[in-house]
Design a protein around this motif. Structure first.
Motif, PDB file in Angstrom:
ATOM      1  N   SER A 298       3.145   3.901  -4.037  1.00 56.22           N
ATOM      2  CA  SER A 298       3.083   5.363  -4.204  1.00 56.22           C
ATOM      3  C   SER A 298       4.233   5.855  -5.090  1.00 56.22           C
ATOM      4  CB  SER A 298       3.115   6.058  -2.843  1.00 56.22           C
ATOM      5  OG  SER A 298       4.157   5.532  -2.040  1.00 56.22           O
ATOM      6  N   ASP A 299       5.350   5.115  -5.086  1.00 57.73           N
ATOM      7  CA  ASP A 299       6.474   5.505  -5.959  1.00 57.73           C
ATOM      8  C   ASP A 299       6.105   5.377  -7.435  1.00 57.73           C
ATOM      9  OD1 ASP A 299       8.030   6.077  -3.793  1.00 57.73           O
ATOM     10  OD2 ASP A 299       9.120   4.169  -3.826  1.00 57.73           O
ATOM     11  N   ARG A 300       5.123   4.553  -7.732  1.00 51.62           N
ATOM     12  CA  ARG A 300       4.727   4.365  -9.127  1.00 51.62           C
ATOM     13  C   ARG A 300       4.078   5.627  -9.708  1.00 51.62           C
ATOM     14  NH1 ARG A 300       2.414  -1.920  -9.382  1.00 51.62           N
ATOM     15  NH2 ARG A 300       4.486  -2.846  -9.446  1.00 51.62           N
ATOM     16  N   ALA A 301       3.689   6.546  -8.843  1.00 51.32           N
ATOM     17  CA  ALA A 301       3.089   7.793  -9.336  1.00 51.32           C
ATOM     18  C   ALA A 301       4.030   8.534 -10.269  1.00 51.32           C
ATOM     19  CB  ALA A 301       2.703   8.685  -8.155  1.00 51.32           C
ATOM     20  N   SER A 302       5.340   8.407 -10.008  1.00 50.71           N
ATOM     21  CA  SER A 302       6.294   9.143 -10.839  1.00 50.71           C
ATOM     22  C   SER A 302       6.230   8.680 -12.288  1.00 50.71           C
ATOM     23  CB  SER A 302       7.711   8.987 -10.279  1.00 50.71           C
ATOM     24  OG  SER A 302       8.103   7.630 -10.353  1.00 50.71           O
TER      25      SER A 302
ATOM     26  N   TYR B  56       3.680   8.379 -13.942  1.00 47.32           N
ATOM     27  CA  TYR B  56       2.573   9.098 -14.587  1.00 47.32           C
ATOM     28  C   TYR B  56       2.680  10.608 -14.359  1.00 47.32           C
ATOM     29  CZ  TYR B  56       1.235   4.291 -14.016  1.00 47.32           C
ATOM     30  OH  TYR B  56       1.269   2.929 -14.014  1.00 47.32           O
ATOM     31  N   GLY B  57       3.763  11.019 -13.723  1.00 50.88           N
ATOM     32  CA  GLY B  57       3.977  12.444 -13.500  1.00 50.88           C
ATOM     33  C   GLY B  57       2.984  13.071 -12.549  1.00 50.88           C
TER      34      GLY B  57
ATOM     35  N   PRO C 217       1.567  13.354  -8.202  1.00 50.16           N
ATOM     36  CA  PRO C 217       2.044  13.147  -6.835  1.00 50.16           C
ATOM     37  C   PRO C 217       1.723  11.741  -6.337  1.00 50.16           C
ATOM     38  CG  PRO C 217       0.747  15.175  -7.010  1.00 50.16           C
ATOM     39  CD  PRO C 217       0.560  14.432  -8.284  1.00 50.16           C
ATOM     40  N   GLY C 218       2.680  11.172  -5.646  1.00 45.60           N
ATOM     41  CA  GLY C 218       2.475   9.898  -4.970  1.00 45.60           C
ATOM     42  C   GLY C 218       2.840  10.078  -3.510  1.00 45.60           C
TER      43      GLY C 218
ATOM     44  N   SER D 116      -3.954  12.127  -7.940  1.00 44.05           N
ATOM     45  CA  SER D 116      -2.861  11.732  -7.049  1.00 44.05           C
ATOM     46  C   SER D 116      -2.983  10.240  -6.785  1.00 44.05           C
ATOM     47  CB  SER D 116      -2.942  12.462  -5.702  1.00 44.05           C
ATOM     48  OG  SER D 116      -2.958  13.854  -5.865  1.00 44.05           O
TER      49      SER D 116
END
Lengths: 340, 328
Positions: free
Chosen positions: B201-205, B207-208, B210-211, B240
């Protein structure tokens, strides 16, 4: 399909773009995705002029993410759209082949016919301009080997437009391959036949029907793509030597018009197959098998093939020219078969 | 968040149905493969990847689904398919290779496709992710408020398709929810040995977008997080990335000796069986009594039996039908 006579001449590149334009104009489910298809108009011009007419929502420049956007085309097609998605060079298949042959080509079958995947995958093929082994292959034999995709390779402007319209209207995945050397691009050496009359109105050329590009009586030359033009050049030379060559342009590998091959071989009783793809396990073997299965007793001489030997396409001009099928090699092969 | 009772009951019913389906498939898978295990033998030949324990990741999104929403799932697809409401009879028939199956026996359990509801899955890791992006793109073209859910395992988060798909969806602000089912093992390889960071879920950052991490294998927690992500996508605010810690109670595939997970791990895992935990919670909170749960179990088990009976009573396709449906 009959079409009105026309004097207007187009290159194959402009004919492709016109075919897409006309279908997009009447069918809102058609859109284009790929690298540099927008403001650039496609590296080989296949989407020239489309952005200005249809805007960035329907002519979508993508990141360099072939797995992502070809897979997205599959998802869009399943959900009611008719995407045209461009793989800039067929050689780039290596980064996205899973989406092409494991997904796009298999979903209709896996679903027992319940789900249609009407994607047109356009891609540039072919060598002859020293772009070396990662930008010069044709690879149509490989795509044709894998079930579930139609494989179309126009050699002329008229066919290019009609086959594009047929491909867009087809409910199956269609791999639409255009040979860079046949497009009529201003920045590449072109065959004089690259420009020809093309009707202005939309029309279909049926996928799966070969075309007799030149009638002849002594030897059949079966080929596809740019090699059609080399074979027609060869036929002129052969005629001066007293050999009448029939040139058969397959136009598609899937479906393959086997009957056209058989009919021509029955007529001439001699066969040469010319293929810019690699020689082994490819189109040449398939065409010769078709002739042997369907017209064995008519053959007066062993069929001969003129193909790219089983080496990566080399860079240096002399190496590449020697490697790819040439008019001279076709003349020699056809003359040899005709005299045997 | 106050969750409507009917949603809690619906999630419990669906979990019961999924678990029963997986248990019965497992029984029937092995029933005629004894004494010597032969993967090609029996009523259900081939690989079989069952999802017992992963029910929460599937049922938590169910109350938020709308007709026409698309889901792409994985090689372990049954729980998600059942939660979306894929026809259980046809699904069972496909698993048994019958003419009446979703794909007339051509796909099998890793290649289940349904038009309504809009479901697909794949035997290739990460393959469904770009497809979900394309479904969302189609919804935008058509002007609907449908969304796409892309299910994948934590092992798939190291595929290029993961990066390409999420980047595309974020770039184009498409209505996709990427749902990572983290069952901690990619076949035998633990996540720590494959993935450079603890939580995908941290990898969402990157791609800008929400994770969100759901750290419990709990349908209520999944319900809340998925509800927010699905609403966000549906109102046009973009994708997301959700990661849900879950448990694969059984092996990677049936017949897997599962020797790579030690007894202590498996014991702890079985102690937190989400179906048992959720049932207890519903009883404790007075939402479903033990008797009511028993009645639900009987009803759901009957639905599963009906599907299996339908499948077993269905004919096999004619062998030469193998040639059909390559092309439309």
């Amino acid at each position: 399909m009959t079409t009105a006579a026309t004097d207007r001449k187009l290159t194959m590149q402009k004919a492709i773009a016109e075919g897409i334009f006309q279908e997009m104009d009447v069918d809102p489910s058609v859109f284009v995705m790929g690298e540099d298809v927008g403001v650039y108009g496609g590296i080989f011009g296949s989407t020239e002029g489309l952005l200005a007419k249809f805007g960035p929502d329907r002519i979508i420049d993508t990141p360099i993410s072939e797995t992502g956007f070809i897979g997205a085309a599959v998802g869009a097609a399943i959900n009611g759209m008719r995407p045209i998605v461009e793989l800039m060079f067929v050689d780039f298949f290596g980064v996205c082949m899973d989406q092409i042959y494991n997904n796009m080509a298999k979903i209709h079958y896996f679903s027992g016919g319940n789900i249609k995947v009407p994607v047109v995958l356009t891609t540039a093929v072919g060598g002859g301009y020293s772009d070396a082994g990662q930008h010069s292959q044709t690879l149509w034999g490989m795509f044709a080997h894998l079930p579930g995709m139609k494989v179309v390779v126009p050699s002329s402007a008229y066919d290019a437009k009609g086959l594009m319209i047929s491909a867009i209207r087809d409910d199956n995945p269609v791999v639409y391959m255009f040979h860079k050397g046949a497009l009529g691009l201003g920045w590449m050496v072109n065959n004089p036949r690259a420009t020809e009359p093309v009707p202005e109105e939309p029309y279909e050329v049926p996928i799966g029907e070969a075309r007799i590009a030149r009638e002849g009586t002594d030897v059949t030359v079966v080929t596809i793509g740019l090699s059609v033009h080399k074979a027609l050049d060869a036929a002129e030379t052969l005629e001066s030597q007293g050999v009448s060559a029939e040139v058969l342009d397959l136009r598609s590998l899937v479906p393959l018009d086997r009957q056209a091959v058989i009919n021509s071989v029955k007529k001439t009783q001699r066969l040469v197959v010319v293929d810019e793809d690699y020689q082994s396990f490819g189109m040449t073997g398939e065409i010769i098998t078709t002739a042997v299965e369907g017209a064995f007793e008519y053959l007066d001489a062993p069929p001969v093939r003129v193909a790219t030997p089983d080496v990566p396409i080399p860079y240096s001009h002399g190496l590449e020219e020697w490697t790819l099928p040439s008019t001279e090699r076709i003349v020699a092969a056809a003359a040899g078969v005709a005299s045997s | 968040m106050e969750i409507p009772k009917e949603h809690l009951v619906d999630m419990y019913e669906t979990m019961v149905k999924i678990r029963r389906f997986e248990e019965r498939i497992r029984e029937m898978y092995f029933a005629d493969k004894l004494p010597a295990f032969d993967i090609a033998a029996g009523l259900i030949p081939g690989e079989m990847h069952l999802a017992a324990g992963q029910e929460p990741v599937a049922v938590g999104m169910r109350p938020h689904l709308q007709p026409g929403d698309a889901i792409t799932a994985t090689h372990r697809p049954h729980h998600v398919a059942i939660a979306q409401g894929v026809d259980l009879n046809k699904m069972a028939a496909e698993i048994f290779g019958r003419e009446t199956g979703l794909g007339r026996g051509k796909g099998g359990h890793m290649h289940l496709f349904s038009v309504e509801p809009n479901f697909g899955c794949s035997g290739i890791i990460g393959e469904g992710m770009p497809v979900a992006v394309g479904a969302a793109l189609a919804f935008r073209f058509k002007g609907t408020d449908n969304i796409a859910l892309s299910y994948f395992g934590e092992g798939a988060a190291n595929q290029g398709a993961f990066h390409e798909s999420i980047n595309l969806a974020a770039l184009w602000k498409l209505p996709v929810v990427f749902v990572c089912e983290d069952n901690a093992y990619a076949i035998s390889v633990p996540k720590a040995a494959s993935t450079a960071i603890p939580d995908n879920s941290d990898r969402a950052s990157a791609y800008g977008i929400p994770g969100v991490l759901v750290s419990e294998n709990d349908p209520v927690a999944v319900y809340e997080v998925m509800g927010a992500a699905m609403d966000r996508a549906r109102r046009g605010d973009g994708p997301s990335l959700i990661e849900i810690k879950t448990d694969r109670l059984w092996g990677h595939f049936e017949g897997d000796a599962d020797a790579y997970r030690d007894d202590e791990f498996k014991e702890e895992m079985n102690q937190r069986d989400p179906l048992v935990v959720f049932g207890q919670r519903l009883a404790d909170e007075g939402i479903l009594s033990a008797d009511e749960q028993t009645a639900i179990q009987e009803a759901q088990h009957a639905i599963v039996e009906e599907a299996l009976e339908f499948a077993l009573a269905s004919p096999y396709p004619k062998p030469e039908a193998a040639l059909d449906h390559v092309f439309a």
